[in-house]
Design an enzyme around this catalytic site. Structure first.
Site, PDB file in Angstrom:
ATOM      1  N   ASP A 286      26.096  18.717  29.971  1.00 50.92           N
ATOM      2  CA  ASP A 286      27.080  17.964  29.200  1.00 50.92           C
ATOM      3  C   ASP A 286      28.207  17.601  30.170  1.00 50.92           C
ATOM      4  OD1 ASP A 286      28.522  16.739  27.194  1.00 50.92           O
ATOM      5  OD2 ASP A 286      28.334  18.392  25.775  1.00 50.92           O
ATOM      6  N   TRP A 287      29.047  16.667  29.771  1.00 48.93           N
ATOM      7  CA  TRP A 287      30.056  16.109  30.658  1.00 48.93           C
ATOM      8  C   TRP A 287      31.139  17.145  31.021  1.00 48.93           C
ATOM      9  CZ3 TRP A 287      26.101  13.579  29.762  1.00 48.93           C
ATOM     10  CH2 TRP A 287      25.890  12.254  30.159  1.00 48.93           C
TER      11      TRP A 287
END
Ligand SMILES: *[C@@H]1O[C@H](CO)[C@@H](O)[C@H](O)[C@H]1NC(C)=O
Ligand SMILES: *[C@@H]1O[C@H](CO)[C@@H](O)[C@H](O)[C@H]1NC(C)=O
Ligand SMILES: *[C@@H]1O[C@H](CO)[C@@H](O)[C@H](O)[C@H]1NC(C)=O
Ligand SMILES: *[C@@H]1O[C@H](CO)[C@@H](O)[C@H](O)[C@H]1NC(C)=O
Ligand SMILES: *[C@@H]1O[C@H](CO)[C@@H](O)[C@H](O)[C@H]1NC(C)=O
Ligand SMILES: *[C@@H]1O[C@H](CO)[C@@H](O)[C@H](O)[C@H]1NC(C)=O
Ligand SMILES: *[C@@H]1O[C@H](CO)[C@@H](O)[C@H](O)[C@H]1NC(C)=O
Ligand SMILES: *[C@@H]1O[C@H](CO)[C@@H](O)[C@H](O)[C@H]1NC(C)=O
Ligand SMILES: *[C@@H]1O[C@H](CO)[C@@H](O)[C@H](O)[C@H]1NC(C)=O
Ligand SMILES: *[C@@H]1O[C@H](CO)[C@@H](O)[C@H](O)[C@H]1NC(C)=O
Ligand SMILES: *[C@@H]1O[C@H](CO)[C@@H](O)[C@H](O)[C@H]1NC(C)=O
Length: 869
Positions: A286-287
């Site tokens: 995920d970012w």
């Protein structure tokens, strides 16, 4: 004085005691699982993709492989995430784009219903069609990986902010939603991404920076402490279906599992996902969920998103660092090659070819011209081609809207037929004054609610509000219609709804979303389960004056309706979820009976919030350390929690009415001749490597003669050829794998297959014998009313053990039945459906306990039952 001094002393004592116990607390730990499983050339369904990937990856240089695995940095290119390209072989940068309900930041795209809303259809075909249509739109914009669908959150707590992005707190229903959506997306020729893996059940404390900005001084993100049985029987379940459906990628989450970050948790990635499930695709972070370089590589992560350590740092755990880690031997070559193989195998599996069409939209501007590299405002050029990819998807969205609207109560008020006078009340019936896209990432609750907020959103091409569609219908019917959108204009509302012949339609809502946006004190997660905008008071006040009050709820999950649902003046209640762009036309179809409702609530409507037995952790509970979320409730969430404690809900899971009626009869159970369950044995091949690379650092220096270096952009190159240490700029440089990993972590020799995992030539998703048919169940369903309708027969099983929920969903169908006609419902029970996870055996086991099957129209209306023998 005296009292307060004592109180102060007590408080001081208590808090130091509390601090003491926090320090002494034994935090959950995650056991190591190494080495990281490499791809299996014989995995069923992946063989061709493997061969194509092998042919391609074998030609790559080390820098090209690193390019495939590392994002170029936040806002480095047009999509929300892009990796480096391989110009030498004609492969452009791969584009990863939100969201699970449409193309985020796209223009001329469709706004689909939420996952939770389509789950309410209990209709596999609509789930598939929605996935396919979304996949086609992404494809049309140049996207390669669609960042969805969502099975984490599963829905441990109804207040969790992103539950609506997923499907249902029931793992079976979510598993079907994942499987159908993934098949749809990938049949459209783009890679799906099952997210967020795993135990990502709340927004509070998912990120350190976000939490600190809100005044919570924590140094690590939330840890979801999940025991092995609960992990297998609940949270991992839908990811099994995702892997079986052939999903190309999985996104690891922000949160920790047992105090180990999801993107470097070797137990969940190497052990469960790649080992036990035999997942052949790639794991992307995920970012900003990546927290280490070599450690995340060894734990099974394959792609770093968006590539930089934190947004726009210009530094990366991978990129240069990964190149260096291969050259200095800390990450073995086979692991690098496996990352590249997994990415390219997923790419070829969905039918993509090297000559990918260009990306024709831009996430960071809606202007036609803009900087290609938005982070640094560089390379001004055309970035948006405004390509219309909507096709006729509006029709499908309208259909899903009607098919997902749950009729929770109906005292004969519906369907409407040329009503004389409609008094429409509620902000939720009308438009947002700022327009449908007026709030960034839909981060407000204004006008009708058709989508939650955060990254799981898209741009509305239009939004048919309820009043738009109601007005048109009223004109056709010569119905008098007046609408008031101000929830607090009590005098005006009262004088309208108390008039003779009024049918009041009260539109209300409850919103939530992703943690980076706070709407009205809801930091992603809902802070309560009441309706927003004074909705409950509005319903009570209207229904005290109007004896035909119809309530329509748009929401992200259950709300507490206890105060008003059984008022005799509340003649009908509808839950319409988050229907997307066709909201108004969909609800009018149902209100007027053009669509006979058949949807079922995909979650429980409890009488009191405490009935759920779980809640979001709203305050840190571990000093400055990682907040600890212990999943002590085990598998008992949603209906399993209420059923096991004998608590009666207001509307149970699986409940929903129709304008006709159905009866159930003739349950039949047929046993199949499935053989014995056998643990998988055997071993993998030795870890292969593909291609070769130079070990001279000079060959990796940034090619300054070829192209300009973009500031903050993440490259695979090194800046200096003086030493690996200098090139990496890692303050901990010099750590060998042996120093931070257990013995054997880099071993490339053949490894034993997992007993609960697939055999070498089987389809990924777990031991193939788990999917053997054990029983076939049939029952007759008769439409006993006067109009055609659809019915959702549901199959539940009681596994019979002392730790088992009273019943669990294990099958369903949605069947159209003419009045007076009988149709046979048929469902199969697999070995998996009847097994428990045995923590000692570390495998699935059909227990000795006697098992019962039930068939009926909801989780609590189960007229047919039989013992399994
Ligand atoms: C977390 O800890 C529990 C309790 O020891 C254990 O059962 C479970 O397998 C652990 N999960 C992971 C992913 O390490
Ligand atoms: C890596 O990707 C970048 C960005 O797309 C590109 O400029 C560069 O040429 C690529 N490097 C190699 C070695 O292919
Ligand atoms: C936050 O916690 C750290 C210890 O982890 C401490 O050093 C720092 O002073 C705290 N900051 C604030 C604003 O309380
Ligand atoms: C390599 O990673 C470390 C953190 O592990 C970071 O401090 C360093 O800046 C990174 N190097 C580059 C060139 O990005
Ligand atoms: C809604 O009505 C209340 C009561 O009449 C009024 O105070 C308020 O300004 C109105 N809100 C809007 C947005 O018009
Ligand atoms: C619950 O939250 C909503 C949205 O923030 C708010 O409108 C409502 O007043 C809250 N309810 C209660 C009882 O505080
Ligand atoms: C129902 O509505 C009527 C007006 O039609 C009102 O007189 C009555 O009090 C209402 N009943 C309740 C229970 O609110
Ligand atoms: C509401 O009250 C009116 C007037 O008393 C009556 O004619 C009508 O049937 C009532 N409607 C319902 C739905 O009870
Ligand atoms: C890699 O292999 C190719 C083909 O055999 C060869 O041409 C090339 O020189 C090799 N490169 C290195 C760095 O060994
Ligand atoms: C590498 O060199 C470029 C160009 O001089 C510079 O902008 C960048 O900051 C350097 N990167 C690192 C990690 O030192
Ligand atoms: C190898 O490089 C990686 C990435 O820069 C670094 O983290 C690691 O400590 C290095 N290992 C050795 C043994 O130098």
């Amino acid at each position: 004085m005296r009292f307060s001094a004592v109180a102060a002393l007590l408080a001081a004592t208590c808090s130091s005691a509390a601090t003491g116990s926090v320090q002494k607390r034994d935090l959950a730990t995650s056991e190591p699982h190494y080495p990281s499983p490499w791809m299996n050339p014989q995995a069923s369904g992946w063989e061709d993709a493997y061969e194509k990937a092998r042919a391609f990856v074998s030609q790559l240089t080390l820098m090209e492989k690193v390019n495939l695995t590392t994002g170029v940095g936040w806002e480095g290119e047009q999509c929300v995430g892009q990796v480096g390209s391989i110009p030498r072989l004609g492969l452009r940068s791969l584009c990863m784009q939100d969201s699970p309900l449409g193309v985020r930041f796209g223009d001329y795209v469709s706004a689909f219903s939420s996952g939770q809303t389509v789950a309410a259809t209990f209709d596999r075909s609509l789930m598939y069609q929605r996935g396919k249509a979304m996949g086609e739109e992404h494809k049309g914009k140049g996207v390669n990986v669609v960042l969805g669908p969502v099975a984490g959150p599963l829905g441990r707590t109804p207040t969790g902010g992103r539950g609506w992005e997923g499907f249902s707190p029931d793992p079976y229903l979510t598993g079907v939603g994942m499987s159908e959506t993934i098949k749809g997306i990938q049949d459209a020729g783009v890679i799906a991404c099952a997210k967020h893996y795993i135990g990502n059940e709340q927004e509070h404390f998912r990120q350190v920076g976000e939490s600190q900005d809100r005044g919570y001084n924590i140094s690590e993100t939330l840890s979801s402490n999940i025991d092995d049985k609960t992990m297998h029987e609940l949270y991992l379940w839908p990811f099994v279906d995702a892997v079986r459906a052939g999903v190309g990628s999985v996104m690891c989450a922000y949160t920790q599992v047992n105090n180990s970050y999801s993107c470097q948790n070797s137990k969940t990635l190497n052990g469960l996902l790649k080992g036990e499930l035999g997942f052949q695709g790639f794991v992307m972070s995920d970012w900003q969920a990546q927290h280490s370089g070599a450690a995340s590589a060894m734990a099974g992560m394959d792609m770093s998103m968006p590539g930089d350590t934190v947004f726009n740092s210009g530094l990366s755990y991978w990129g240069t660092n990964l190149t260096v880690a291969i050259l200095n031997g800390t990450v073995p070559e086979y692991r690098m090659d496996d990352m590249a193989m997994r990415i390219m195998a997923a790419f070829f599996k969905v039918g993509m070819t090297l000559d990918q069409p260009p990306i024709n939209f831009d996430s960071w501007t809606s202007d036609t011209y803009g900087p290609l590299h938005a982070a640094v405002g560089q390379d001004y050029q055309q970035v948006n081609w405004h390509v219309d990819v909507q096709d006729d998807h509006g029709d499908l969205i309208r259909e899903i809207g009607g098919a997902s609207t749950v009729l929770l109560k109906n005292n004969g008020a519906l369907p409407l037929s040329k009503p004389k006078f409609l008094a429409v009340v509620g902000e939720d019936a009308g438009p947002n004054p700022l327009g449908p896209n007026g709030c960034a990432d839909r981060g407000c609750d204004a006008g009708t609610l058709a989508m939650g907020w955060g990254s799981g959103t898209t741009t509305f091409p239009y939004l048919v509000t309820p009043i738009d569609a109601l007005n048109l219908q009223a004109i056709e019917d010569h119905t008098r219609i007046e609408a008031i959108f101000n929830n607090t204009a009590s005098d005006t509302i009262e004088s309208l709804v108390k008039q003779q012949d009024a049918t009041a339609l009260v539109f209300v809502n409850a919103d939530s979303g992703e943690g980076y946006i706070d709407v009205d004190g809801n930091e992603g997660d809902r802070k309560n389960l009441t309706l927003w905008g004074n909705g409950d008071e509005l319903i009570k006040s209207v229904s005290s004056l109007c004896n035909n009050t119809i309530v329509i709820i748009h929401s992200v999950g259950p709300t507490i309706v206890t105060d008003w649902y059984d008022s005799e003046n509340v003649t009908a209640i509808l839950w319409a979820g988050l229907p997307g762009q066709e909201s108004g036309r969909s609800i009018v179809d149902v209100l007027y009976g053009r669509v006979n409702p058949a949807a079922r609530t995909p979650f429980t409507w409890a009488a009191d919030p405490s009935d759920y037995g779980t809640d979001v952790l709203y305050k840190p509970n571990n000093g400055n350390g990682a907040p600890q979320q212990d999943y002590t409730e085990g598998v008992f969430i949603d209906y399993r929690a209420l059923d096991s404690r004998n608590i009666t809900p207001i509307f149970e899971f699986g409940f929903g009415l129709s304008y006709t009626t159905f009866e159930y009869a003739n349950l039949n159970v047929e046993k199949s001749n499935a053989g014995e369950y056998q643990p998988t044995t055997g071993e993998s091949d030795e870890a292969p490597t593909f291609g070769n690379f130079s070990d001279s650092l000079a060959d990796y220096v940034f090619p300054a003669d070829s192209f300009p270096h973009i500031w903050q952009y993440i490259y695979p190159y090194v800046n200096t050829s003086s030493s690996l240490e200098e090139a990496s700029a890692d303050p901990d440089y010099g750590q060998t794998a042996e120093e931070f990993l257990p013995p054997g972590a880099v071993d490339s020799s053949p490894r034993p297959l997992e007993p609960a995992g697939p055999s070498l030539t089987a389809q990924p998703g777990g031991n193939e014998l788990l999917f053997d048919t054990m029983y076939t169940i049939t029952a007759d369903v008769t439409n006993t009313g006067k109009i055609v309708g659809e019915e959702v027969p549901q199959l539940y099983v009681s596994l019979g053990g002392p730790d088992d929920p009273p019943v669990v969903l294990r099958g369903f169908d949605r069947m159209r039945i003419d009045p007076g006609q009988t149709t046979q419902f048929r469902a199969i029970l697999t070995r998996r459906d009847l097994s428990n996870w045995d923590v000692t055996l570390q495998n699935w086991l059909v227990s000795e306990a006697s098992k019962t099957v039930y068939v009926g129209p909801s989780s609590r209306k189960l007229p047919l039952s039989a013992q399994l023998r």
